[in-house]
Design an enzyme around this catalytic site. Sequence first.
Site, PDB file in Angstrom:
ATOM      1  N   CYS A 126      12.753  -1.636   3.871  1.00 28.93           N
ATOM      2  CA  CYS A 126      13.294  -2.491   2.801  1.00 28.93           C
ATOM      3  C   CYS A 126      13.661  -3.892   3.296  1.00 28.93           C
ATOM      4  CB  CYS A 126      14.513  -1.827   2.161  1.00 28.93           C
ATOM      5  SG  CYS A 126      15.680  -1.144   3.357  1.00 28.93           S
ATOM      6  N   HIS A 234      20.204  -5.886  -0.251  1.00 28.70           N
ATOM      7  CA  HIS A 234      20.331  -6.368   1.126  1.00 28.70           C
ATOM      8  C   HIS A 234      20.313  -7.898   1.156  1.00 28.70           C
ATOM      9  CE1 HIS A 234      19.907  -2.312   2.263  1.00 28.70           C
ATOM     10  NE2 HIS A 234      18.694  -2.304   2.791  1.00 28.70           N
TER      11      HIS A 234
END
Length: 330
Positions: A126, A234
């Site tokens: 990711c 994130h």
Amino acid sequence: MKVAVVGATGLVGTVMLKVLEERNFPVTELIPVASERSVGKKISYKNQEFTVVGLATAIEMQPDVALFSAGGSTSEEWAPKFADAGITVIDNSSAWRMDPTKKLVVPEINAKDLTAEDKIIANPNCSTIQLVMALGPLHEKYRIKRAIISTYQSITGTGVKAVQQLENEYAGEKGEMAYPYPIHRNAIPHCDAFQENGYTKEEMKLVNETQKILDDRTIAVTATAIRIPVVGGHSESVNLEFENEFQENDIRQILNATSGVTVQDNPDTNTYPMPIYAEGKNDVFVGRIRRDHSRENALNMWIVSDNLRKGAATNAVQIGEYLVENKLIG
């Protein structure tokens, strides 16, 4: 098109189903797949109920494509079995990413490398996906010599257990711990297992996967990965050193013109990316773009994305879309 979602009851699998529906992927038959303890459960997709089946049953049902998000050991064992049955696997685990015989794909960067013979396609980590979405077009133009990355990662990257830990800590309740320390009001510089070199697996994924996707092992990459009590996505602080001279406005224009990237960069109006606003969106957001005056041809920027979407589910579905559009499956 018959589509299997392996790990359909998990965090990423649930988002995969949402993304397939939102993007109107050409699903004629959905096959939700999970571990034996979830077999027989019902899941909802486009207002219909589907029964969860096991892995062996899924192979017998002969889907055209299988989106895997069930962990590395499951992928190692079962992805080859699906591939041997002629099913194209798009795998979200780390199992196949660094296998030299497998493509590691972010569609906007390197989908053109895919062929009908690619039966196991790796979905990157990711934090790597959002990073290379910004680095790819800049590397093409200016050639990146070095990248220094610090990540500030959502607890959803760890899974349901971590979300429960944070909720328990918010409520002041004891419960099962996903991390060795409290995550509420904390930052833990420890994402995934430590390696012999002192880096964590997550940090080394950023190094190795970035070089593989950009097809350039000469880029020097170093990373520090930190877990923070955020749910939405994130964030990454990135410092780049280029071979070639650049102008900051040209950087913004290149990124603005990149499909899947949104530039949010205006200090006068306090405009910059934040995970709370990236949550639920498929784009990668880039801001705080500014020259690093301590080095020649160096740049700082801040990159944010929903790690369950572009960082996992959306990227996997986009790989599927590319395969369909280019008649590589179905």
